[in-house]
Design an enzyme around this catalytic site. Structure first.
Site, mmCIF file in Angstrom:
data_model
loop_
_atom_site.group_PDB
_atom_site.id
_atom_site.type_symbol
_atom_site.label_atom_id
_atom_site.label_comp_id
_atom_site.label_asym_id
_atom_site.label_seq_id
_atom_site.Cartn_x
_atom_site.Cartn_y
_atom_site.Cartn_z
ATOM 1 N N HIS A 228 -6.772 -0.355 6.384
ATOM 2 C CA HIS A 228 -5.448 -0.024 6.938
ATOM 3 C C HIS A 228 -5.056 -1.105 7.954
ATOM 4 C CE1 HIS A 228 -2.226 2.043 9.044
ATOM 5 N NE2 HIS A 228 -2.149 2.835 7.990
ATOM 6 N N GLU B 49 1.730 -1.199 2.109
ATOM 7 C CA GLU B 49 2.271 -0.719 3.387
ATOM 8 C C GLU B 49 2.766 -1.914 4.197
ATOM 9 O OE1 GLU B 49 0.721 3.409 4.655
ATOM 10 O OE2 GLU B 49 -0.597 1.915 5.529
#
Ligand code: 13P
Length: 264
Positions: A98, A170
């Site tokens: 992430h 993302e």
């Protein structure tokens, strides 16, 4: 690709253990009478909440994911959490790489690659996050950054395992901003990601089948997904799900996402 949709809640470090238990109970209660045959729900609480959330969801169709995992199964790695211990609590998925971990914990492509390999070896589906920063985008580096993140993450991975991998695009600069990118751009980026995966295998001399990548690789989008934009993301051909932060933290906003997807 199947017409199944995956909705992944990344609760980050936003909830207490009590709040995580309460939210997961509310989700179980509100979903138990819904026909969610085509939707997979994955909750990713913080590590400490995993056992209790796992208990709450154990008789439901909801799955458990972690927000991270270490790449070794055992050893002197102070503070890390192994895939074996996650599996003990029925964790089936793990977010890997992430952008918040890349930024604050200085995770690099090599670590992320080792986590990918370890997840696959240990039957945990990695949800690999890739995406460009605002700076990289402004300098026209977006595609290059994403291709290189994908290629590095896929080093040494066998082609047969492509079906066990999720990739979330993302864009770092829209996370938590309340302003998602244009779904058409996300769709275009997912096509680039597919090519990058293909290239990653080809560069290692592996036998690849484009149709299998098309069929099996699970591509999703994350970054300021909410009830105003989810249906447009889900109407794209190469976006099979969403990775949701802010809108997954309250029962109403999360249910609103589920209901929209369920009625598409
Ligand atoms: P937001 O939905 O809050 O933008 O967060 C996205 C994210 O980082 C999910 O992993």
């Amino acid at each position: 690709m199947t017409n199944r949709t995956t909705i992944i809640a990344n609760w980050k470090m936003q909830l207490s253990v009590e709040e995580s238990v309460a939210l997961s109970s509310a989700i179980v209660n509100k979903t138990k009478n819904l026909n969610l045959d085509n939707i997979d729900i994955i909750l990713c609480p913080d590590f400490l909440s995993i056992p209790m959330v796992g208990d709450v969801i154990k008789n439901s169709n909801i799955s458990l994911g972690s927000q991270d995992v270490f790449w070794k199964e055992k050893g002197s790695f102070t503070g890390e959490v192994s895939s074996d211990n996650l599996k003990y609590f029925n964790v089936k998925y793990s977010i890997v790489g992430h952008s918040e971990r890349r930024k604050f914990l200085k995770e690099n492509d090599e670590m992320i690659n080792q986590k990918m390999i370890s997840c696959i070896k240990n039957d945990i589906v990695p949800i690999l996050c890739v995406g460009e920063s605002f700076e990289e985008r402004r300098n026209d580096q977006k595609d290059f950054v994403i291709i290189s993140q994908v290629r590095n993450a896929f080093k040494g991975i066998e082609f047969r395992d492509v079906k066990k991998i999720f990739i979330a695009y993302e864009p770092v600069w829209v996370i938590g901003s309340g302003q998602a990118i244009d779904p058409i751009e996300a769709e275009h980026t997912n096509l680039i990601i597919k090519e990058a995966v293909l290239e990653a295998f080809l560069s290692e001399g592996k036998n690849v089948r484009r149709d299998e990548i098309n069929e099996k690789l699970h591509l999703i989008y994350g970054g300021s997904v909410d009830d105003s934009n989810i249906s447009e993301f889900m109407s794209q051909e190469n976006i099979y799900g969403v990775l949701v932060g802010g809108a997954s933290l309250k029962i109403d906003s999360f249910m609103s996402l589920l209901n929209i997807v369920n009625n598409l």
